[in-house]
Scaffold this motif. Structure first.
Motif, PDB file in Angstrom:
ATOM      1  N   LEU A  84       0.841  -1.193   0.000  1.00 21.20           N
ATOM      2  CA  LEU A  84       0.000   0.000   0.000  1.00 21.20           C
ATOM      3  C   LEU A  84       0.879   1.246   0.000  1.00 21.20           C
ATOM      4  O   LEU A  84       2.086   1.181   0.234  1.00 21.20           O
ATOM      5  CB  LEU A  84      -0.929  -0.011   1.215  1.00 21.20           C
ATOM      6  CG  LEU A  84      -1.925  -1.177   1.276  1.00 21.20           C
ATOM      7  CD1 LEU A  84      -2.657  -1.189   2.613  1.00 21.20           C
ATOM      8  CD2 LEU A  84      -2.925  -1.091   0.124  1.00 21.20           C
ATOM      9  N   LYS A  85       0.254   2.383  -0.229  1.00 22.50           N
ATOM     10  CA  LYS A  85       0.996   3.636  -0.295  1.00 22.50           C
ATOM     11  C   LYS A  85       0.530   4.597   0.796  1.00 22.50           C
ATOM     12  O   LYS A  85      -0.618   4.543   1.240  1.00 22.50           O
ATOM     13  CB  LYS A  85       0.796   4.294  -1.666  1.00 22.50           C
ATOM     14  CG  LYS A  85       1.349   3.480  -2.827  1.00 22.50           C
ATOM     15  CD  LYS A  85       1.110   4.203  -4.153  1.00 22.50           C
ATOM     16  CE  LYS A  85       1.654   3.390  -5.327  1.00 22.50           C
ATOM     17  NZ  LYS A  85       1.419   4.081  -6.620  1.00 22.50           N
ATOM     18  N   TYR A  86       1.447   5.470   1.191  1.00 19.98           N
ATOM     19  CA  TYR A  86       1.102   6.526   2.131  1.00 19.98           C
ATOM     20  C   TYR A  86       0.335   7.620   1.384  1.00 19.98           C
ATOM     21  O   TYR A  86       0.713   8.010   0.273  1.00 19.98           O
ATOM     22  CB  TYR A  86       2.358   7.122   2.773  1.00 19.98           C
ATOM     23  CG  TYR A  86       3.051   6.189   3.725  1.00 19.98           C
ATOM     24  CD1 TYR A  86       2.851   6.286   5.095  1.00 19.98           C
ATOM     25  CD2 TYR A  86       3.921   5.200   3.258  1.00 19.98           C
ATOM     26  CE1 TYR A  86       3.488   5.436   5.971  1.00 19.98           C
ATOM     27  CE2 TYR A  86       4.560   4.341   4.132  1.00 19.98           C
ATOM     28  CZ  TYR A  86       4.335   4.457   5.480  1.00 19.98           C
ATOM     29  OH  TYR A  86       4.964   3.598   6.360  1.00 19.98           O
ATOM     30  N   ARG A  87      -0.714   8.100   2.019  1.00 19.58           N
ATOM     31  CA  ARG A  87      -1.501   9.171   1.410  1.00 19.58           C
ATOM     32  C   ARG A  87      -0.742  10.491   1.514  1.00 19.58           C
ATOM     33  O   ARG A  87      -0.167  10.808   2.565  1.00 19.58           O
ATOM     34  CB  ARG A  87      -2.848   9.295   2.134  1.00 19.58           C
ATOM     35  CG  ARG A  87      -3.878  10.159   1.420  1.00 19.58           C
ATOM     36  CD  ARG A  87      -5.141  10.281   2.260  1.00 19.58           C
ATOM     37  NE  ARG A  87      -5.603   8.975   2.726  1.00 19.58           N
ATOM     38  CZ  ARG A  87      -6.505   8.814   3.686  1.00 19.58           C
ATOM     39  NH1 ARG A  87      -7.025   9.872   4.297  1.00 19.58           N
ATOM     40  NH2 ARG A  87      -6.877   7.610   4.057  1.00 19.58           N
ATOM     41  N   ARG A  88      -0.752  11.235   0.438  1.00 17.83           N
ATOM     42  CA  ARG A  88      -0.096  12.539   0.454  1.00 17.83           C
ATOM     43  C   ARG A  88      -0.802  13.456   1.440  1.00 17.83           C
ATOM     44  O   ARG A  88      -2.027  13.547   1.451  1.00 17.83           O
ATOM     45  CB  ARG A  88      -0.124  13.154  -0.955  1.00 17.83           C
ATOM     46  CG  ARG A  88       0.642  14.450  -1.078  1.00 17.83           C
ATOM     47  CD  ARG A  88       0.778  14.848  -2.545  1.00 17.83           C
ATOM     48  NE  ARG A  88      -0.481  15.238  -3.143  1.00 17.83           N
ATOM     49  CZ  ARG A  88      -0.995  16.475  -3.070  1.00 17.83           C
ATOM     50  NH1 ARG A  88      -0.344  17.424  -2.413  1.00 17.83           N
ATOM     51  NH2 ARG A  88      -2.133  16.763  -3.648  1.00 17.83           N
ATOM     52  N   SER A  89      -0.037  14.113   2.287  1.00 18.80           N
ATOM     53  CA  SER A  89      -0.636  15.009   3.276  1.00 18.80           C
ATOM     54  C   SER A  89      -0.917  16.371   2.657  1.00 18.80           C
ATOM     55  O   SER A  89      -0.203  16.817   1.757  1.00 18.80           O
ATOM     56  CB  SER A  89       0.281  15.167   4.486  1.00 18.80           C
ATOM     57  OG  SER A  89       1.521  15.729   4.092  1.00 18.80           O
ATOM     58  N   VAL A  90      -1.974  16.996   3.128  1.00 16.60           N
ATOM     59  CA  VAL A  90      -2.356  18.336   2.676  1.00 16.60           C
ATOM     60  C   VAL A  90      -2.368  19.238   3.903  1.00 16.60           C
ATOM     61  O   VAL A  90      -3.120  19.011   4.849  1.00 16.60           O
ATOM     62  CB  VAL A  90      -3.739  18.327   1.997  1.00 16.60           C
ATOM     63  CG1 VAL A  90      -4.104  19.733   1.529  1.00 16.60           C
ATOM     64  CG2 VAL A  90      -3.746  17.357   0.818  1.00 16.60           C
ATOM     65  N   ALA A  91      -1.528  20.244   3.898  1.00 23.84           N
ATOM     66  CA  ALA A  91      -1.372  21.102   5.074  1.00 23.84           C
ATOM     67  C   ALA A  91      -2.668  21.836   5.400  1.00 23.84           C
ATOM     68  O   ALA A  91      -3.464  22.172   4.523  1.00 23.84           O
ATOM     69  CB  ALA A  91      -0.249  22.114   4.841  1.00 23.84           C
ATOM     70  N   GLY A  92      -2.853  22.097   6.682  1.00 22.46           N
ATOM     71  CA  GLY A  92      -4.013  22.856   7.139  1.00 22.46           C
ATOM     72  C   GLY A  92      -3.802  23.304   8.573  1.00 22.46           C
ATOM     73  O   GLY A  92      -3.287  22.552   9.404  1.00 22.46           O
ATOM     74  N   LYS A  93      -4.184  24.518   8.859  1.00 18.40           N
ATOM     75  CA  LYS A  93      -3.958  25.075  10.202  1.00 18.40           C
ATOM     76  C   LYS A  93      -5.135  24.760  11.129  1.00 18.40           C
ATOM     77  O   LYS A  93      -6.259  24.546  10.687  1.00 18.40           O
ATOM     78  CB  LYS A  93      -3.729  26.587  10.098  1.00 18.40           C
ATOM     79  CG  LYS A  93      -2.423  26.943   9.382  1.00 18.40           C
ATOM     80  CD  LYS A  93      -2.103  28.418   9.516  1.00 18.40           C
ATOM     81  CE  LYS A  93      -2.936  29.269   8.572  1.00 18.40           C
ATOM     82  NZ  LYS A  93      -2.560  29.040   7.161  1.00 18.40           N
ATOM     83  N   THR A  94      -4.837  24.800  12.431  1.00 15.66           N
ATOM     84  CA  THR A  94      -5.802  24.459  13.469  1.00 15.66           C
ATOM     85  C   THR A  94      -6.019  25.643  14.401  1.00 15.66           C
ATOM     86  O   THR A  94      -5.100  26.427  14.649  1.00 15.66           O
ATOM     87  CB  THR A  94      -5.311  23.247  14.269  1.00 15.66           C
ATOM     88  OG1 THR A  94      -5.261  22.118  13.407  1.00 15.66           O
ATOM     89  CG2 THR A  94      -6.223  22.925  15.448  1.00 15.66           C
ATOM     90  N   ALA A  95      -7.221  25.758  14.923  1.00 13.06           N
ATOM     91  CA  ALA A  95      -7.539  26.771  15.932  1.00 13.06           C
ATOM     92  C   ALA A  95      -8.415  26.141  17.006  1.00 13.06           C
ATOM     93  O   ALA A  95      -9.023  25.085  16.800  1.00 13.06           O
ATOM     94  CB  ALA A  95      -8.247  27.962  15.298  1.00 13.06           C
ATOM     95  N   VAL A  96      -8.471  26.808  18.168  1.00 10.58           N
ATOM     96  CA  VAL A  96      -9.324  26.376  19.274  1.00 10.58           C
ATOM     97  C   VAL A  96     -10.366  27.453  19.521  1.00 10.58           C
ATOM     98  O   VAL A  96     -10.032  28.633  19.685  1.00 10.58           O
ATOM     99  CB  VAL A  96      -8.508  26.114  20.558  1.00 10.58           C
ATOM    100  CG1 VAL A  96      -9.433  25.747  21.714  1.00 10.58           C
ATOM    101  CG2 VAL A  96      -7.492  25.005  20.321  1.00 10.58           C
ATOM    102  N   PHE A  97     -11.640  27.048  19.553  1.00 12.13           N
ATOM    103  CA  PHE A  97     -12.784  27.956  19.686  1.00 12.13           C
ATOM    104  C   PHE A  97     -13.457  27.708  21.024  1.00 12.13           C
ATOM    105  O   PHE A  97     -13.708  26.563  21.404  1.00 12.13           O
ATOM    106  CB  PHE A  97     -13.757  27.690  18.538  1.00 12.13           C
ATOM    107  CG  PHE A  97     -14.950  28.586  18.490  1.00 12.13           C
ATOM    108  CD1 PHE A  97     -14.817  29.952  18.306  1.00 12.13           C
ATOM    109  CD2 PHE A  97     -16.229  28.045  18.598  1.00 12.13           C
ATOM    110  CE1 PHE A  97     -15.936  30.781  18.241  1.00 12.13           C
ATOM    111  CE2 PHE A  97     -17.350  28.856  18.526  1.00 12.13           C
ATOM    112  CZ  PHE A  97     -17.204  30.224  18.360  1.00 12.13           C
ATOM    113  N   ASN A  98     -13.768  28.790  21.764  1.00 14.86           N
ATOM    114  CA  ASN A  98     -14.389  28.632  23.084  1.00 14.86           C
ATOM    115  C   ASN A  98     -15.876  28.962  23.100  1.00 14.86           C
ATOM    116  O   ASN A  98     -16.474  29.111  24.168  1.00 14.86           O
ATOM    117  CB  ASN A  98     -13.661  29.476  24.119  1.00 14.86           C
ATOM    118  CG  ASN A  98     -13.852  30.972  23.902  1.00 14.86           C
ATOM    119  OD1 ASN A  98     -14.502  31.407  22.940  1.00 14.86           O
ATOM    120  ND2 ASN A  98     -13.285  31.786  24.792  1.00 14.86           N
ATOM    121  N   GLY A  99     -16.468  29.080  21.922  1.00 12.19           N
ATOM    122  CA  GLY A  99     -17.885  29.425  21.830  1.00 12.19           C
ATOM    123  C   GLY A  99     -18.113  30.880  21.520  1.00 12.19           C
ATOM    124  O   GLY A  99     -19.192  31.259  21.054  1.00 12.19           O
TER     125      GLY A  99
END
Length: 504
Positions: free
Chosen positions: A110-125
């Motif tokens: 099998l092959k490794y899936r190519r990663s696609v960068a993406g940023k993360t944030a934390v939301f408090n409501g």
């Protein structure tokens, strides 16, 4: 499922583990020197299929290995189809230190899936309280400014645990097995690891010097997305969820469930699309076997097996429908319950205004985690990529219609969907009994339920993830082989690091 179900960049995530859980050897053994003729594995998720593979490795080509599965091969590794593309709806990420999973991918071609960068944030409501940027040093400075050295203390703690846990691969490579989760944890980290299964993550982190603010704003959101629960879960489970960094995560091209179907073929196992309804011990002279009764689309049937591995949850909340009959003493219902998580895959336009970004073109995040806030009705929302990623693929921008996965405790009604999305084309809902409901004091389930009858999913009560199931599968295959051949010197041995060094 595992298994954390969603990638969590930021500072932390994914896999440590432990293996197996106790029970006494009772009843007569097999005839001396006679190999088993038939072995049954109930469940074709990552645990069951890797068990079949390891059983074939240890017992050889002659034994018949039957794998029973009432639904789809892959279990909690599953996909949904949107606009002719498949997306992970279950276990979606694997850590680079997951050595069994890496070996599976290599053996299966099998092959490794190519990663696609993406940023993360934390939301408090109300607002984003933590935002990832394109600059690593800036992110580190922000963490230090807001939380002091809490993230450094956390990282050192996780690395120390990981270093000890990685010993399991050396133990297993030398053929050693453990009859219980407690025995395995003790061999890796002594009483410290065992105590981590009995005290809350929050207590351990506070004792470590991690600030309450860091626990609430970083650790809590990660526990919510990975296990749908809060920081009161046991510390060892928390370590399973915090044992990595973003760039060490990967997935399988075409879907992680391909590992399961591939392992069945590699094991030359017989797949039976059937629901096992009961398991009963049968004595024939000095030989103990188990009768499995099952239902298929064409009717009911039964068969006898020398060894049985249950690779499906037996807790009442999962409704396995398997009755263990005719045992002395009789089996009680296993304690504990599984946690319900809803994965909603939406094709639509994210309502970025809800997160404080009226102009969607200015919304830079692919993943939004949430704090433990009463009014928040979801644990996370993420822009997800298909399991097959072409060379020219790019992640959809927030002003475009994209594919999003939302984790929540309850199904999202139309009002809540309208809160999260300006509009949408399709909604697909998958309800998972995804992982144990942690935090209660039910202990760790047994691995050896009876002579030559094993329970794989007890591992999940130490921590739930794909690699943990694979480690448990290897342990059970070794344990079954050693029990069958009465090789007691290969089970529950002490001071294994010293023993292994003297063997070399």
């Amino acid at each position: 499922m595992a298994r954390p179900l969603l990638p969590v960049p930021l500072l932390v995530l994914v896999l440590l583990a432990a293996c197996s859980a106790a029970g006494e050897q009772t009843g007569p053994a097999h005839v001396d020197a006679a190999p088993p003729s038939k072995i049954a594995v109930v469940g074709a998720g990552i645990g069951g299929t890797s068990t079949a593979h390891f059983l074939r490795q240890h017992f050889g080509p002659e034994v018949q290995v039957d794998v029973f599965e009432k639904a789809e091969v892959g279990g909690r590794l599953a996909t949904v189809t949107v606009n002719h593309n498949d997306y992970e709806s279950g276990g979606s990420i694997i850590h680079s230190l997951n050595l069994h999973m890496q070996e599976f991918v290599k053996q299966l071609g099998l092959k490794y899936r190519r990663s696609v960068a993406g940023k993360t944030a934390v939301f408090n409501g109300e607002e984003m309280i933590l935002e990832e940027t394109d600059w690593y040093l800036l992110d580190l400075f922000r963490l230090w400014w807001r939380y002091g050295i809490s993230f450094i203390r956390l990282q050192m703690w996780v690395e120390e645990i990981m270093e000890k846990f990685m010993r399991i691969y050396k133990y297993q490579a030398h053929g050693y097995a453990f009859s219980s989760v407690e025995e395995l944890l003790d061999s890796l980290g002594g009483s410290g690891f065992i105590n981590m299964t009995r005290r809350p993550l929050s207590d351990s982190l506070l004792e470590l010097g991690v600030s309450q603010r860091f626990i609430d704003e970083v650790i809590g959101p990660i526990m919510r997305v990975n296990y749908g629960q809060n920081v009161s879960i046991p510390a060892f489970v928390g370590a399973v969820s915090l044992a990595g960094v973003q760039n060490n995560l990967w997935a399988v091209e075409g879907g992680n469930k391909l590992v399961c179907s591939g392992l069945l073929k590699l094991a030359n196992a017989n797949l039976l699309q059937a629901h096992v309804t009961s398991i009963s011990p049968v004595l024939s002279g000095d030989a103990l076997q188990y009768q499995l009764s099952f239902n298929t689309e064409s009717g009911s049937g039964s068969d006898l097996y020398d060894i049985v591995v249950l690779a499906t949850p037996l807790q009442d909340s999962v409704e396995s429908g398997i009755n263990l009959e005719g045992f002395t003493p009789p089996f009680d219902q296993l304690p504990g319950s599984y946690h319900r998580t809803v994965a909603t895959v939406v094709h639509g336009y994210l309502n970025t205004s809800f997160f404080g970004f009226p102009d969607p073109r200015l919304f830079p995040f692919a993943n939004v985690l949430t704090t433990d806030t009463p009014n928040l009705f979801f644990n996370s929302v993420a822009s997800i990529c298909p399991v097959n990623i072409s060379t020219g693929f790019r992640r959809k921008q927030p002003q475009e219609a994209g594919i999003y996965k939302v984790f929540s405790l309850q199904s999202l009604d139309k009002a809540r969907l309208k809160t999260l999305f300006r509009s949408y084309y399709s909604v697909q809902v998958t309800e998972w009994q995804a992982y144990p409901r942690y935090g209660s004091s039910q202990g760790l389930p047994s691995v050896e339920l009876h002579t030559n009858l094993y329970y794989l999913n007890g591992i999940e009560w130490a921590g739930s993830a794909m690699e943990m199931s694979s480690v448990a599968a290897k342990n059970i295959a070794l344990l079954a082989y050693h029990r069958w051949n009465r090789q007691t010197d290969m089970v529950d041995q002490k001071d294994l690091m010293h023993r292994i060094k003297t063997e070399l």
